[in-house]
Design a protein around this motif. Sequence first.
Motif, short mmCIF file in Angstrom:
data_model
loop_
_atom_site.label_atom_id
_atom_site.label_comp_id
_atom_site.label_asym_id
_atom_site.label_seq_id
_atom_site.Cartn_x
_atom_site.Cartn_y
_atom_site.Cartn_z
N ILE A 34 0.86 -1.19 0.00
CA ILE A 34 0.00 0.00 0.00
C ILE A 34 0.90 1.24 0.00
N PRO A 35 0.38 2.38 -0.45
CA PRO A 35 1.22 3.58 -0.56
C PRO A 35 1.71 4.11 0.80
N VAL A 36 2.89 4.71 0.76
CA VAL A 36 3.46 5.36 1.95
C VAL A 36 3.63 6.85 1.67
N ILE A 37 3.06 7.66 2.55
CA ILE A 37 3.24 9.11 2.48
C ILE A 37 4.34 9.45 3.49
N ALA A 38 5.41 10.06 3.01
CA ALA A 38 6.52 10.42 3.90
C ALA A 38 6.26 11.80 4.48
N SER A 39 6.55 11.95 5.76
CA SER A 39 6.33 13.23 6.42
C SER A 39 7.42 13.51 7.44
N GLY A 40 7.73 14.78 7.59
CA GLY A 40 8.68 15.19 8.62
C GLY A 40 10.06 15.47 8.07
N GLY A 41 10.43 16.74 8.06
CA GLY A 41 11.81 17.10 7.73
C GLY A 41 12.02 17.86 6.44
N ALA A 42 10.94 18.11 5.67
CA ALA A 42 11.11 18.81 4.39
C ALA A 42 11.66 20.22 4.63
N GLY A 43 12.74 20.55 3.94
CA GLY A 43 13.31 21.89 4.07
C GLY A 43 13.68 22.47 2.72
N THR A 44 14.08 21.59 1.78
CA THR A 44 14.48 22.06 0.44
C THR A 44 13.81 21.20 -0.63
N MET A 45 13.88 21.66 -1.88
CA MET A 45 13.30 20.88 -2.97
C MET A 45 14.04 19.57 -3.16
N ASP A 46 15.34 19.58 -2.86
CA ASP A 46 16.12 18.34 -2.95
C ASP A 46 15.62 17.28 -1.99
N HIS A 47 15.15 17.72 -0.83
CA HIS A 47 14.62 16.76 0.14
C HIS A 47 13.44 15.99 -0.46
N PHE A 48 12.61 16.70 -1.22
CA PHE A 48 11.47 16.03 -1.85
C PHE A 48 11.96 15.04 -2.92
#
Lengths: 203, 251
Positions: free
Chosen positions: B196-210
Amino acid sequence: MKVVIIEYNAGNLFSVQAALNRLKVKAIVSNEPQIIQNADKVIFPGVGEMASAMKYLRETRLLEIIRNLTQPVLGICLGLQLFCRHSEENDSLGIGIFEANVKRFPPSEKVPHMGWNQIHKLKGPLFENIPDGANLYFVHSYYAEILPETCGESHYILPFSAAIQKENYFAVQFHPEKSGKAGEEILRNFLSIKMNSQDHSPI
Amino acid sequence: MLTKRIIPCLDVQNGETVKGINFVNLRSAGDPVALGKRYSEEGADELVYLDISASIEGRKTFRELVSRVAQELNIPFTVGGGIKSIADISALLKAGADKVSVNTAAVVNPHLIDEAAKAFGSQCIVVAIDAKAVEKKWLLTIYGGREQSQINALEWAKELQERGAGEILLTSMDHDGTKNGFALELTAQMSEMLSIPVIASGGAGTMDHFADVFTIGKADAALAASVFHFREIPIPQLKKYLQEKQIPVRI
Protein backbone atom coordinates in the motif's frame (compact mmCIF):
# COMPACT_ATOMS: atom_id res chain seq x y z
CA MET A 1 -32.06 20.87 -16.09
CA LYS A 2 -32.82 18.12 -13.58
CA VAL A 3 -29.73 16.25 -12.45
CA VAL A 4 -30.29 13.29 -10.17
CA ILE A 5 -27.59 11.48 -8.22
CA ILE A 6 -28.66 7.91 -7.48
CA GLU A 7 -28.64 7.25 -3.76
CA TYR A 8 -27.57 3.76 -2.75
CA ASN A 9 -25.34 1.99 -0.27
CA ALA A 10 -22.04 2.64 -2.04
CA GLY A 11 -22.31 6.27 -2.85
CA ASN A 12 -19.82 9.04 -2.51
CA LEU A 13 -22.73 11.37 -2.90
CA PHE A 14 -21.64 14.41 -1.01
CA SER A 15 -18.47 14.96 -3.07
CA VAL A 16 -20.30 14.62 -6.36
CA GLN A 17 -23.07 16.92 -5.21
CA ALA A 18 -20.52 19.47 -4.01
CA ALA A 19 -18.70 19.31 -7.36
CA LEU A 20 -21.98 19.99 -9.18
CA ASN A 21 -22.69 22.85 -6.79
CA ARG A 22 -19.39 24.39 -7.81
CA LEU A 23 -20.65 24.22 -11.40
CA LYS A 24 -23.82 25.99 -10.20
CA VAL A 25 -25.96 22.88 -10.71
CA LYS A 26 -28.26 21.83 -7.89
CA ALA A 27 -28.50 18.07 -8.07
CA ILE A 28 -31.15 15.96 -6.38
CA VAL A 29 -30.01 12.90 -4.45
CA SER A 30 -32.64 10.19 -4.68
CA ASN A 31 -33.41 6.48 -4.88
CA GLU A 32 -37.02 7.07 -6.03
CA PRO A 33 -37.57 5.38 -9.41
CA GLN A 34 -39.82 8.15 -10.68
CA ILE A 35 -37.44 10.94 -9.81
CA ILE A 36 -34.56 9.07 -11.43
CA GLN A 37 -36.55 8.25 -14.57
CA ASN A 38 -37.65 11.83 -15.01
CA ALA A 39 -34.18 13.32 -14.71
CA ASP A 40 -32.40 14.94 -17.64
CA LYS A 41 -29.08 13.60 -16.43
CA VAL A 42 -28.41 10.76 -14.03
CA ILE A 43 -25.19 10.31 -12.08
CA PHE A 44 -24.32 6.97 -10.54
CA PRO A 45 -21.33 7.46 -8.25
CA GLY A 46 -19.79 4.71 -6.24
CA VAL A 47 -17.21 3.97 -3.62
CA GLY A 48 -17.41 0.62 -1.98
CA GLU A 49 -17.72 -3.05 -2.68
CA MET A 50 -19.30 -4.59 -5.76
CA ALA A 51 -21.32 -7.52 -4.39
CA SER A 52 -23.05 -5.60 -1.61
CA ALA A 53 -23.82 -2.74 -3.99
CA MET A 54 -25.39 -5.22 -6.45
CA LYS A 55 -27.40 -6.84 -3.68
CA TYR A 56 -28.81 -3.46 -2.72
CA LEU A 57 -29.60 -2.50 -6.32
CA ARG A 58 -31.40 -5.80 -6.86
CA GLU A 59 -33.41 -5.61 -3.63
CA THR A 60 -34.49 -2.03 -4.21
CA ARG A 61 -35.22 -2.75 -7.91
CA LEU A 62 -32.93 0.12 -8.84
CA LEU A 63 -31.14 -2.38 -11.08
CA GLU A 64 -33.99 -2.48 -13.59
CA ILE A 65 -34.44 1.27 -13.40
CA ILE A 66 -30.77 1.89 -14.18
CA ARG A 67 -30.76 -0.66 -17.01
CA ASN A 68 -33.67 1.03 -18.76
CA LEU A 69 -32.66 4.68 -18.55
CA THR A 70 -32.63 6.58 -21.83
CA GLN A 71 -31.17 9.91 -20.75
CA PRO A 72 -27.39 10.41 -20.36
CA VAL A 73 -26.10 8.46 -17.37
CA LEU A 74 -22.66 8.88 -15.84
CA GLY A 75 -21.19 6.08 -13.73
CA ILE A 76 -18.23 7.01 -11.56
CA CYS A 77 -15.59 4.61 -10.15
CA LEU A 78 -17.53 1.65 -8.74
CA GLY A 79 -20.35 2.95 -10.94
CA LEU A 80 -18.25 2.03 -13.99
CA GLN A 81 -17.54 -1.43 -12.61
CA LEU A 82 -21.21 -1.98 -11.79
CA PHE A 83 -22.08 -1.22 -15.44
CA CYS A 84 -19.93 -4.19 -16.49
CA ARG A 85 -20.97 -7.83 -16.84
CA HIS A 86 -18.89 -9.33 -14.05
CA SER A 87 -16.32 -8.42 -11.44
CA GLU A 88 -13.68 -10.53 -9.74
CA GLU A 89 -14.46 -8.59 -6.56
CA ASN A 90 -16.30 -11.26 -4.58
CA ASP A 91 -17.13 -12.95 -7.92
CA SER A 92 -20.06 -10.62 -8.47
CA LEU A 93 -22.29 -10.11 -11.47
CA GLY A 94 -22.76 -6.52 -12.59
CA ILE A 95 -25.63 -4.68 -14.26
CA GLY A 96 -24.28 -5.82 -17.61
CA ILE A 97 -24.60 -2.75 -19.80
CA PHE A 98 -21.07 -3.39 -21.04
CA GLU A 99 -19.86 -6.88 -21.97
CA ALA A 100 -16.81 -6.38 -19.84
CA ASN A 101 -15.06 -8.24 -17.07
CA VAL A 102 -13.68 -6.32 -14.13
CA LYS A 103 -10.43 -7.77 -12.81
CA ARG A 104 -8.11 -7.15 -9.90
CA PHE A 105 -4.78 -5.48 -10.67
CA PRO A 106 -1.94 -7.99 -10.45
CA PRO A 107 0.21 -7.28 -7.38
CA SER A 108 3.35 -6.31 -9.30
CA GLU A 109 2.87 -2.70 -8.12
CA LYS A 110 1.06 -1.20 -5.17
CA VAL A 111 -2.67 -1.82 -5.16
CA PRO A 112 -4.94 0.20 -4.98
CA HIS A 113 -3.97 2.37 -7.89
CA MET A 114 -4.20 5.60 -5.94
CA GLY A 115 -3.40 9.08 -7.15
CA TRP A 116 -3.13 11.12 -10.32
CA ASN A 117 -2.57 9.39 -13.64
CA GLN A 118 -2.83 10.35 -17.29
CA ILE A 119 -5.61 9.54 -19.69
CA HIS A 120 -5.09 8.88 -23.42
CA LYS A 121 -6.90 7.97 -26.65
CA LEU A 122 -9.79 10.22 -25.76
CA LYS A 123 -12.97 9.98 -27.79
CA GLY A 124 -16.46 11.38 -27.61
CA PRO A 125 -18.31 14.24 -25.97
CA LEU A 126 -17.04 13.67 -22.39
CA PHE A 127 -13.55 14.69 -23.39
CA GLU A 128 -14.17 17.75 -25.47
CA ASN A 129 -11.36 20.23 -24.75
CA ILE A 130 -9.54 17.70 -22.56
CA PRO A 131 -5.96 17.28 -23.76
CA ASP A 132 -4.42 13.84 -24.27
CA GLY A 133 -2.35 13.10 -21.18
CA ALA A 134 -4.53 15.10 -18.79
CA ASN A 135 -4.05 14.02 -15.15
CA LEU A 136 -7.05 12.66 -13.27
CA TYR A 137 -7.50 11.24 -9.79
CA PHE A 138 -7.95 7.47 -9.41
CA VAL A 139 -8.56 5.20 -6.41
CA HIS A 140 -9.32 1.58 -7.30
CA SER A 141 -8.07 -1.99 -6.99
CA TYR A 142 -10.16 -3.43 -9.84
CA TYR A 143 -10.24 -2.33 -13.46
CA ALA A 144 -12.27 -2.87 -16.63
CA GLU A 145 -10.36 -4.26 -19.59
CA ILE A 146 -10.00 -2.31 -22.83
CA LEU A 147 -13.25 -2.66 -24.78
CA PRO A 148 -14.60 -1.60 -28.16
CA GLU A 149 -16.54 0.99 -26.10
CA THR A 150 -13.44 2.38 -24.37
CA CYS A 151 -13.29 6.15 -24.89
CA GLY A 152 -10.32 6.88 -22.62
CA GLU A 153 -7.38 4.68 -21.66
CA SER A 154 -4.98 4.81 -18.74
CA HIS A 155 -2.04 2.67 -17.81
CA TYR A 156 -1.21 1.23 -14.40
CA ILE A 157 0.58 -2.11 -14.41
CA LEU A 158 -1.41 -2.65 -17.64
CA PRO A 159 -3.67 -0.63 -19.94
CA PHE A 160 -7.24 -0.35 -18.68
CA SER A 161 -10.49 1.48 -19.45
CA ALA A 162 -10.49 4.87 -17.76
CA ALA A 163 -13.73 5.74 -19.55
CA ILE A 164 -16.33 3.79 -21.52
CA GLN A 165 -19.40 4.79 -23.47
CA LYS A 166 -22.29 2.92 -25.03
CA GLU A 167 -25.25 4.92 -26.29
CA ASN A 168 -26.49 7.00 -23.33
CA TYR A 169 -24.29 5.22 -20.76
CA PHE A 170 -21.03 6.94 -19.89
CA ALA A 171 -18.72 5.74 -17.17
CA VAL A 172 -15.37 6.82 -15.80
CA GLN A 173 -13.00 5.00 -13.48
CA PHE A 174 -11.42 8.20 -12.15
CA HIS A 175 -13.15 10.69 -9.86
CA PRO A 176 -14.04 13.77 -11.92
CA GLU A 177 -15.36 15.40 -8.73
CA LYS A 178 -11.83 15.22 -7.27
CA SER A 179 -9.78 15.76 -10.41
CA GLY A 180 -9.22 19.49 -10.26
CA LYS A 181 -9.99 21.65 -13.29
CA ALA A 182 -9.84 18.76 -15.78
CA GLY A 183 -12.42 16.86 -13.74
CA GLU A 184 -14.69 19.89 -13.62
CA GLU A 185 -14.48 20.22 -17.38
CA ILE A 186 -15.44 16.55 -17.83
CA LEU A 187 -18.46 16.97 -15.54
CA ARG A 188 -19.43 20.11 -17.44
CA ASN A 189 -19.12 18.17 -20.72
CA PHE A 190 -21.39 15.45 -19.37
CA LEU A 191 -23.99 17.99 -18.30
CA SER A 192 -24.09 19.46 -21.80
CA ILE A 193 -24.52 16.14 -23.64
CA LYS A 194 -27.67 15.99 -25.74
CA MET A 195 -29.07 12.63 -26.74
CA ASN A 196 -30.86 13.00 -30.06
CA SER A 197 -32.51 9.69 -30.79
CA GLN A 198 -34.23 9.41 -27.44
CA ASP A 199 -37.90 9.10 -26.70
CA HIS A 200 -37.26 10.54 -23.27
CA SER A 201 -38.79 13.92 -22.77
CA PRO A 202 -37.88 15.96 -19.72
CA ILE A 203 -40.79 17.12 -17.62
CA MET B 1 2.34 6.82 -15.23
CA LEU B 2 1.11 7.25 -11.69
CA THR B 3 2.56 10.50 -10.40
CA LYS B 4 4.20 11.22 -7.05
CA ARG B 5 1.90 13.26 -4.84
CA ILE B 6 2.73 16.51 -3.07
CA ILE B 7 0.56 16.94 0.01
CA PRO B 8 0.49 20.11 2.10
CA CYS B 9 -0.64 19.44 5.66
CA LEU B 10 -2.68 21.94 7.60
CA ASP B 11 -2.79 21.64 11.37
CA VAL B 12 -6.02 23.14 12.58
CA GLN B 13 -6.82 24.37 16.06
CA ASN B 14 -10.19 25.96 16.78
CA GLY B 15 -10.72 26.67 13.09
CA GLU B 16 -7.27 28.20 12.48
CA THR B 17 -4.24 26.76 10.72
CA VAL B 18 -1.18 26.33 12.89
CA LYS B 19 2.10 24.43 12.53
CA GLY B 20 3.99 22.90 15.36
CA ILE B 21 7.76 22.87 15.47
CA ASN B 22 8.45 19.45 16.95
CA PHE B 23 4.78 19.48 17.90
CA VAL B 24 5.10 22.40 20.35
CA ASN B 25 5.36 26.23 19.84
CA LEU B 26 2.55 26.87 17.41
CA ARG B 27 2.70 29.62 14.77
CA SER B 28 -0.46 30.67 12.95
CA ALA B 29 -0.65 30.40 9.15
CA GLY B 30 -4.08 31.50 8.07
CA ASP B 31 -7.61 30.34 7.28
CA PRO B 32 -7.74 26.59 6.51
CA VAL B 33 -10.24 26.79 3.65
CA ALA B 34 -8.53 29.73 1.94
CA LEU B 35 -5.14 28.12 2.38
CA GLY B 36 -6.42 24.78 1.04
CA LYS B 37 -7.88 26.46 -2.02
CA ARG B 38 -4.65 28.29 -2.67
CA TYR B 39 -2.70 25.03 -2.50
CA SER B 40 -5.16 23.33 -4.79
CA GLU B 41 -4.82 26.12 -7.35
CA GLU B 42 -1.03 25.97 -7.09
CA GLY B 43 -1.03 22.26 -7.92
CA ALA B 44 -1.17 20.38 -4.62
CA ASP B 45 -2.30 16.82 -5.36
CA GLU B 46 -4.08 16.24 -2.08
CA LEU B 47 -4.43 17.93 1.28
CA VAL B 48 -4.33 16.73 4.85
CA TYR B 49 -6.19 18.58 7.61
CA LEU B 50 -5.20 17.59 11.12
CA ASP B 51 -7.36 18.65 14.02
CA ILE B 52 -5.15 19.41 16.98
CA SER B 53 -7.92 20.90 19.12
CA ALA B 54 -8.26 19.08 22.39
CA SER B 55 -11.73 20.34 23.27
CA ILE B 56 -15.16 19.04 22.31
CA GLU B 57 -15.98 22.50 21.00
CA GLY B 58 -12.85 22.40 18.82
CA ARG B 59 -13.87 19.01 17.38
CA LYS B 60 -17.26 20.38 16.43
CA THR B 61 -15.68 23.39 14.72
CA PHE B 62 -13.42 20.98 12.85
CA ARG B 63 -16.34 18.96 11.47
CA GLU B 64 -17.94 22.13 10.20
CA LEU B 65 -14.64 23.03 8.62
CA VAL B 66 -14.46 19.61 6.91
CA SER B 67 -17.78 20.15 5.23
CA ARG B 68 -16.74 23.65 4.11
CA VAL B 69 -13.54 22.21 2.64
CA ALA B 70 -15.55 19.53 0.82
CA GLN B 71 -17.78 22.19 -0.72
CA GLU B 72 -14.90 24.33 -1.92
CA LEU B 73 -12.11 21.96 -2.92
CA ASN B 74 -11.86 19.94 -6.14
CA ILE B 75 -9.01 17.68 -5.04
CA PRO B 76 -9.03 14.86 -2.46
CA PHE B 77 -8.38 15.55 1.18
CA THR B 78 -7.70 13.52 4.29
CA VAL B 79 -8.65 14.50 7.81
CA GLY B 80 -7.23 13.31 11.08
CA GLY B 81 -6.67 14.13 14.70
CA GLY B 82 -8.40 12.65 17.70
CA ILE B 83 -10.30 9.94 15.79
CA LYS B 84 -11.27 7.25 18.29
CA SER B 85 -14.20 5.30 16.90
CA ILE B 86 -16.17 4.13 13.87
CA ALA B 87 -18.66 6.89 14.73
CA ASP B 88 -15.90 9.53 14.48
CA ILE B 89 -14.80 8.14 11.11
CA SER B 90 -18.34 7.97 9.84
CA ALA B 91 -19.05 11.57 10.87
CA LEU B 92 -15.96 12.89 9.08
CA LEU B 93 -16.61 10.90 5.90
CA LYS B 94 -20.21 12.07 5.94
CA ALA B 95 -19.00 15.64 6.34
CA GLY B 96 -17.25 15.11 2.99
CA ALA B 97 -13.70 13.98 3.77
CA ASP B 98 -12.26 11.55 1.22
CA LYS B 99 -10.07 9.73 3.72
CA VAL B 100 -9.50 9.71 7.44
CA SER B 101 -6.19 9.33 9.19
CA VAL B 102 -6.17 7.32 12.40
CA ASN B 103 -3.18 7.38 14.73
CA THR B 104 -3.16 6.55 18.45
CA ALA B 105 -6.60 4.91 18.37
CA ALA B 106 -5.25 2.23 16.03
CA VAL B 107 -2.62 1.33 18.64
CA VAL B 108 -5.09 1.37 21.50
CA ASN B 109 -7.63 -0.65 19.52
CA PRO B 110 -6.19 -2.29 16.37
CA HIS B 111 -9.58 -3.82 15.53
CA LEU B 112 -10.78 -0.33 14.71
CA ILE B 113 -8.79 -0.59 11.46
CA ASP B 114 -10.36 -3.93 10.48
CA GLU B 115 -13.82 -2.59 11.22
CA ALA B 116 -13.25 0.73 9.47
CA ALA B 117 -11.82 -0.91 6.36
CA LYS B 118 -14.79 -3.24 6.24
CA ALA B 119 -17.35 -0.53 6.80
CA PHE B 120 -15.93 2.21 4.56
CA GLY B 121 -13.35 0.51 2.32
CA SER B 122 -9.57 0.45 2.70
CA GLN B 123 -9.16 3.32 0.23
CA CYS B 124 -10.35 5.84 2.81
CA ILE B 125 -8.48 4.51 5.84
CA VAL B 126 -5.06 6.07 6.33
CA VAL B 127 -3.08 5.13 9.42
CA ALA B 128 -0.49 7.55 10.73
CA ILE B 129 2.70 6.16 12.21
CA ASP B 130 4.89 8.49 14.29
CA ALA B 131 8.26 6.79 14.57
CA LYS B 132 11.29 7.63 16.66
CA ALA B 133 14.72 6.03 16.50
CA VAL B 134 15.54 4.36 19.81
CA GLU B 135 18.77 2.37 19.98
CA LYS B 136 18.89 1.84 16.22
CA LYS B 137 15.29 0.70 16.04
CA TRP B 138 12.31 2.66 14.77
CA LEU B 139 9.71 2.57 17.52
CA LEU B 140 6.21 3.94 17.57
CA THR B 141 5.33 7.03 19.58
CA ILE B 142 1.73 7.78 20.40
CA TYR B 143 -0.38 10.64 21.76
CA GLY B 144 1.28 13.16 19.45
CA GLY B 145 4.78 12.09 20.40
CA ARG B 146 4.20 12.33 24.14
CA GLU B 147 4.36 8.61 24.78
CA GLN B 148 7.08 6.23 23.62
CA SER B 149 5.94 2.68 22.89
CA GLN B 150 8.04 -0.43 22.35
CA ILE B 151 6.22 -1.30 19.13
CA ASN B 152 8.44 -1.68 16.07
CA ALA B 153 7.20 0.80 13.45
CA LEU B 154 7.92 -1.48 10.48
CA GLU B 155 6.17 -4.48 11.99
CA TRP B 156 3.27 -2.27 12.94
CA ALA B 157 2.98 -1.00 9.36
CA LYS B 158 2.83 -4.57 8.07
CA GLU B 159 0.11 -5.43 10.56
CA LEU B 160 -1.89 -2.35 9.59
CA GLN B 161 -1.75 -3.37 5.94
CA GLU B 162 -3.06 -6.81 6.85
CA ARG B 163 -5.84 -5.26 8.90
CA GLY B 164 -6.99 -3.27 5.88
CA ALA B 165 -5.30 0.12 6.08
CA GLY B 166 -5.25 1.72 2.64
CA GLU B 167 -2.27 3.98 3.12
CA ILE B 168 0.41 4.78 5.71
CA LEU B 169 1.32 8.31 6.72
CA LEU B 170 4.81 7.91 8.10
CA THR B 171 6.32 10.68 10.22
CA SER B 172 9.78 10.54 11.68
CA MET B 173 9.63 12.39 14.98
CA ASP B 174 13.39 12.81 14.80
CA HIS B 175 13.10 14.69 11.51
CA ASP B 176 9.82 16.54 11.98
CA GLY B 177 10.31 20.30 12.21
CA THR B 178 14.07 20.12 11.58
CA LYS B 179 14.00 20.97 7.83
CA ASN B 180 16.99 18.66 7.42
CA GLY B 181 15.30 16.19 5.10
CA PHE B 182 13.03 13.17 5.41
CA ALA B 183 13.92 9.86 7.09
CA LEU B 184 15.00 8.27 3.82
CA GLU B 185 16.11 4.87 5.00
CA LEU B 186 13.05 4.22 7.14
CA THR B 187 10.72 5.42 4.38
CA ALA B 188 12.40 3.23 1.75
CA GLN B 189 12.29 0.20 4.02
CA MET B 190 8.63 0.66 4.76
CA SER B 191 7.62 1.48 1.21
CA GLU B 192 9.40 -1.54 -0.23
CA MET B 193 7.94 -3.83 2.39
CA LEU B 194 4.32 -2.75 1.88
CA SER B 195 1.92 -3.14 -1.01
CA ILE B 196 0.00 0.00 0.00
CA PRO B 197 1.22 3.58 -0.56
CA VAL B 198 3.46 5.36 1.95
CA ILE B 199 3.24 9.11 2.48
CA ALA B 200 6.52 10.42 3.90
CA SER B 201 6.33 13.23 6.42
CA GLY B 202 8.68 15.19 8.62
CA GLY B 203 11.81 17.10 7.73
CA ALA B 204 11.11 18.81 4.39
CA GLY B 205 13.31 21.89 4.07
CA THR B 206 14.48 22.06 0.44
CA MET B 207 13.30 20.88 -2.97
CA ASP B 208 16.12 18.34 -2.95
CA HIS B 209 14.62 16.76 0.14
CA PHE B 210 11.47 16.03 -1.85
CA ALA B 211 13.45 14.62 -4.78
CA ASP B 212 15.38 12.38 -2.37
CA VAL B 213 12.32 11.03 -0.60
CA PHE B 214 10.80 9.98 -3.93
CA THR B 215 13.99 8.44 -5.36
CA ILE B 216 16.04 7.16 -2.40
CA GLY B 217 13.09 7.02 0.01
CA LYS B 218 10.74 5.36 -2.53
CA ALA B 219 7.80 7.30 -1.10
CA ASP B 220 4.53 7.44 -3.02
CA ALA B 221 3.73 10.87 -1.67
CA ALA B 222 5.43 13.54 0.41
CA LEU B 223 3.75 15.67 3.03
CA ALA B 224 4.96 18.96 4.44
CA ALA B 225 3.55 21.96 6.23
CA SER B 226 5.69 24.97 7.06
CA VAL B 227 7.74 25.08 3.84
CA PHE B 228 4.44 25.54 2.04
CA HIS B 229 2.64 27.76 4.55
CA PHE B 230 5.39 30.32 4.70
CA ARG B 231 6.02 30.07 0.93
CA GLU B 232 9.56 28.92 1.39
CA ILE B 233 8.91 26.37 -1.37
CA PRO B 234 6.19 27.33 -3.87
CA ILE B 235 4.43 24.18 -5.13
CA PRO B 236 4.63 25.04 -8.88
CA GLN B 237 8.38 25.54 -8.57
CA LEU B 238 8.77 22.30 -6.62
CA LYS B 239 6.86 20.32 -9.24
CA LYS B 240 8.89 21.81 -12.06
CA TYR B 241 12.06 20.92 -10.22
CA LEU B 242 10.92 17.32 -9.66
CA GLN B 243 9.92 17.02 -13.30
CA GLU B 244 13.40 18.14 -14.37
CA LYS B 245 14.75 15.36 -12.14
CA GLN B 246 12.63 12.84 -14.12
CA ILE B 247 10.27 12.27 -11.20
CA PRO B 248 6.70 11.85 -12.49
CA VAL B 249 4.51 14.66 -11.16
CA ARG B 250 1.22 16.23 -12.16
CA ILE B 251 1.87 19.64 -13.69
